[in-house]
Design a protein around this motif. Structure first.
Motif, PDB file in Angstrom:
ATOM      1  N   LEU A   2       2.481   3.133 -12.956  1.00 58.49           N
ATOM      2  CA  LEU A   2       1.088   2.708 -12.908  1.00 58.49           C
ATOM      3  C   LEU A   2       0.903   1.195 -13.021  1.00 58.49           C
ATOM      4  N   PRO A   3       1.644   0.491 -13.899  1.00 60.83           N
ATOM      5  CA  PRO A   3       1.483  -0.970 -13.924  1.00 60.83           C
ATOM      6  C   PRO A   3       1.862  -1.596 -12.576  1.00 60.83           C
ATOM      7  N   GLY A   4       2.870  -1.033 -11.926  1.00 59.34           N
ATOM      8  CA  GLY A   4       3.278  -1.523 -10.611  1.00 59.34           C
ATOM      9  C   GLY A   4       2.188  -1.316  -9.583  1.00 59.34           C
ATOM     10  N   VAL A   5       1.563  -0.136  -9.600  1.00 57.34           N
ATOM     11  CA  VAL A   5       0.468   0.158  -8.675  1.00 57.34           C
ATOM     12  C   VAL A   5      -0.675  -0.830  -8.912  1.00 57.34           C
ATOM     13  N   LYS A   6      -0.981  -1.076 -10.178  1.00 52.71           N
ATOM     14  CA  LYS A   6      -2.070  -2.002 -10.514  1.00 52.71           C
ATOM     15  C   LYS A   6      -1.785  -3.401  -9.967  1.00 52.71           C
ATOM     16  N   ARG A   7      -0.523  -3.835 -10.059  1.00 50.79           N
ATOM     17  CA  ARG A   7      -0.143  -5.159  -9.543  1.00 50.79           C
ATOM     18  C   ARG A   7      -0.188  -5.219  -8.018  1.00 50.79           C
ATOM     19  N   LEU A   8       0.204  -4.127  -7.363  1.00 51.75           N
ATOM     20  CA  LEU A   8       0.265  -4.099  -5.904  1.00 51.75           C
ATOM     21  C   LEU A   8      -1.116  -4.081  -5.248  1.00 51.75           C
ATOM     22  N   MET A   9      -2.086  -3.520  -5.944  1.00 53.04           N
ATOM     23  CA  MET A   9      -3.415  -3.349  -5.373  1.00 53.04           C
ATOM     24  C   MET A   9      -4.378  -4.378  -5.970  1.00 53.04           C
ATOM     25  N   ASP A  10      -5.593  -4.480  -5.401  1.00 50.34           N
ATOM     26  CA  ASP A  10      -6.563  -5.464  -5.879  1.00 50.34           C
ATOM     27  C   ASP A  10      -7.483  -4.888  -6.954  1.00 50.34           C
ATOM     28  N   ALA A  50      -7.442   3.126  -6.377  1.00 54.75           N
ATOM     29  CA  ALA A  50      -6.887   1.791  -6.145  1.00 54.75           C
ATOM     30  C   ALA A  50      -7.366   1.310  -4.773  1.00 54.75           C
ATOM     31  N   ILE A  51      -7.739   0.039  -4.711  1.00 49.77           N
ATOM     32  CA  ILE A  51      -8.233  -0.537  -3.453  1.00 49.77           C
ATOM     33  C   ILE A  51      -7.430  -1.792  -3.129  1.00 49.77           C
ATOM     34  N   LYS A  52      -7.084  -1.927  -1.860  1.00 54.37           N
ATOM     35  CA  LYS A  52      -6.485  -3.161  -1.343  1.00 54.37           C
ATOM     36  C   LYS A  52      -7.485  -3.732  -0.342  1.00 54.37           C
ATOM     37  N   TRP A  53      -7.881  -4.978  -0.563  1.00 55.11           N
ATOM     38  CA  TRP A  53      -8.865  -5.613   0.329  1.00 55.11           C
ATOM     39  C   TRP A  53      -8.165  -6.344   1.457  1.00 55.11           C
ATOM     40  N   ILE A 107       0.834  -1.203   0.000  1.00 55.55           N
ATOM     41  CA  ILE A 107       0.000   0.000   0.000  1.00 55.55           C
ATOM     42  C   ILE A 107       0.871   1.256   0.000  1.00 55.55           C
ATOM     43  N   THR A 108       1.901   1.293   0.842  1.00 54.08           N
ATOM     44  CA  THR A 108       2.744   2.500   0.893  1.00 54.08           C
ATOM     45  C   THR A 108       3.531   2.673  -0.401  1.00 54.08           C
ATOM     46  N   THR A 109       3.938   1.563  -1.021  1.00 59.53           N
ATOM     47  CA  THR A 109       4.640   1.662  -2.307  1.00 59.53           C
ATOM     48  C   THR A 109       3.702   2.229  -3.369  1.00 59.53           C
ATOM     49  N   ALA A 110       2.465   1.754  -3.403  1.00 59.10           N
ATOM     50  CA  ALA A 110       1.480   2.261  -4.370  1.00 59.10           C
ATOM     51  C   ALA A 110       1.234   3.751  -4.147  1.00 59.10           C
TER      52      ALA A 110
END
Length: 133
Positions: A104-112, A128-131, A39-42
């Motif tokens: 952005l591709p990294g953020v997409k991979r890190l989050m759900d 972006a959401i992380k569940w 989450i912090t990386t995103a």
């Protein structure tokens, strides 16, 4: 919608503040250390994009619930130039700043969940959401 906090992004210190806020909110919600780091990386990537490309924007972080699932929602919005070629921006390794290109591709991979709404000349909003598992 749960608790929401926003950090304006105008300089590099604001990126640090957004990261710290995200880590605290993720920890308080019950995310483990690995997901806190994701989450912090995103947040860091999204805030850095605002700083580099838009001059000004905000990172809003909120606790979020949907159909009984809890998560953390990050909304990065700016009034910058918008993303001209979204398809290209979503390719791994693409960078216009000479950065690492996780972007952005990294953020997409890190989050759900991940979505982008961008209009050239008007700005961009990324959600972006992380569940919580």
């Amino acid at each position: 919608m749960g608790t929401q906090s926003c950090v304006p992004v105008k300089n590099e210190w604001d990126i640090v503040n957004a990261r710290q806020l995200g880590r605290k909110m993720a920890k308080d919600l019950g995310f483990g250390s690995v997901d806190q780091a994701r989450i912090t990386t995103a947040i860091s990537e999204l805030a850095r994009n605002i700083y580099l490309y838009a001059d000004y924007g905000t990172i809003c972080i909120e606790t979020y619930e949907d159909y009984g699932k809890q998560g953390l929602k990050i909304i990065a919005s700016d009034t910058g130039p918008g993303i001209k070629d979204l398809r290209k921006a979503m390719q791994d390794g693409y960078t216009t700043s000479g950065g690492l290109g996780a972007g952005l591709p990294g953020v997409k991979r890190l989050m759900d969940d991940f979505s982008i709404d961008t209009k050239v000349g008007e700005g961009t909003e990324i959600t972006a959401i992380k569940w919580l598992r």
